[in-house]
Design an enzyme around this catalytic site. Structure first.
Site, PDB file in Angstrom:
ATOM      1  N   SER A   1      39.481  46.629  75.148  1.00 53.52           N
ATOM      2  CA  SER A   1      39.488  45.300  75.763  1.00 53.52           C
ATOM      3  C   SER A   1      40.910  44.795  75.973  1.00 53.52           C
ATOM      4  O   SER A   1      41.161  44.028  76.903  1.00 53.52           O
ATOM      5  CB  SER A   1      38.667  44.309  74.942  1.00 53.52           C
ATOM      6  N   GLU A   2      41.861  45.208  75.125  1.00 46.38           N
ATOM      7  CA  GLU A   2      43.256  44.813  75.326  1.00 46.38           C
ATOM      8  C   GLU A   2      44.202  45.925  74.865  1.00 46.38           C
ATOM      9  O   GLU A   2      43.951  46.597  73.866  1.00 46.38           O
ATOM     10  CB  GLU A   2      43.606  43.540  74.539  1.00 46.38           C
ATOM     11  N   THR A   3      45.297  46.067  75.602  1.00 49.17           N
ATOM     12  CA  THR A   3      46.455  46.846  75.162  1.00 49.17           C
ATOM     13  C   THR A   3      47.647  45.902  75.123  1.00 49.17           C
ATOM     14  O   THR A   3      47.907  45.175  76.085  1.00 49.17           O
ATOM     15  CB  THR A   3      46.742  48.017  76.105  1.00 49.17           C
TER      16      THR A   3
END
Length: 270
Positions: free
Chosen positions: A45-47
């Site tokens: 969902s996030e980097t």
């Protein structure tokens, strides 16, 4: 080019729960399209991308950017927690606090016992009456109250409704907000949580976010006023689940949680 890569489960004390985020330690600026390609490759969902900036008021200082698999975002809680966990456990274990420069301004994260506490800007939820029918159709249940800020907030009647709701992805994506939060007061079955929530953001490439720190920028002001206290314990009722502690400070919200490092490697970029 070899880029150190860490995967961290945020807002949990045990592996394979909470919200996984990738953290990349950069040694130089990289093009936007390459950062986005890396985030898509990670498919989390996030980097988070960290670039050293020396020191800020004596603290380790990094620029911090957040990417979903499809876009860059202005604020992300769990990837900030993951980035701080990597820095304070692997890079600067002697430090008590770290400073980030972000698209949402300066963010500080400090040790708080076993937790890390993040200082985020708060948002005042605004009534969103014109979307009542659309949101009811998307959720399959009419919300008791409806607000908006950076995301929409649908207040439901019970924690059970929050746990069981199955939104229509296409209808949520069609709403005029980046994502939709559903929330309700906590219950004895939720381990003493003051309130519960889930977050759906298909417009950002995230059908359901496992645990969402940035959502508390809207939820903490709402629940603080409704419950009459500034310190709040939160459970996010996704499949993976997660736990957060919030303190509403008016213009700011302190959001705290634990994190677990589960993977270390490196990216190899031609």
């Amino acid at each position: 080019m070899r880029i150190p890569l860490f995967q961290v489960d945020a807002f949990t004390a045990v592996p394979f729960r909470g919200n996984p985020a990738a953290v990349c330690l950069l040694s130089q600026e990289l093009p936007q399209e390459l950062l986005q390609a890396i985030a898509a490759e990670n498919n989390l969902s996030e980097t988070a991308f960290l670039l050293p900036q020396g020191s800020w008021d004596g603290l380790p200082h990094y620029s911090l950017r957040w990417f979903t698999p499809t876009t860059e975002v202005d604020l992300c809680g769990h990837a900030t927690l993951a980035a701080a966990h990597v820095l304070l456990s692997e890079v600067h274990p002697e430090a008590q606090e770290v400073a980030f420069s972000t698209r949402s301004g300066q963010v500080l994260v400090r040790r708080q016992g076993k937790r890390l506490a993040m200082d985020f800007p708060s948002q005042t939820p605004q009534p969103w009456l014109e979307a009542q029918e659309q949101v009811a159709a998307a959720l399959g249940i009419p919300p008791l109250e409806l607000y908006r800020g950076s995301m929409g907030v649908a207040v439901l009647a019970s924690a059970q409704q929050v746990r069981q709701v199955q939104p229509n992805r296409a209808q949520v994506e069609a709403l005029s907000v980046s994502g939709l939060i559903v929330t309700a007061a906590g219950a004895d079955s939720e381990e003493g949580a003051d309130f519960v929530c889930r977050v759906f953001a298909p417009r950002l490439g995230i059908p359901e976010d496992p645990v969402t720190g940035s959502a508390q920028c809207l939820l903490a002001p709402y629940w603080s006023e409704r419950l009459g206290r500034t310190e709040l314990r939160v459970r996010q009722l996704s499949t993976r689940g997660g736990e957060l502690w919030c303190r509403y400070l008016g213009a700011r919200v302190e959001i705290a949680g634990q994190a677990v490092l589960v993977m270390v490697g490196e990216l190899r970029i031609p």
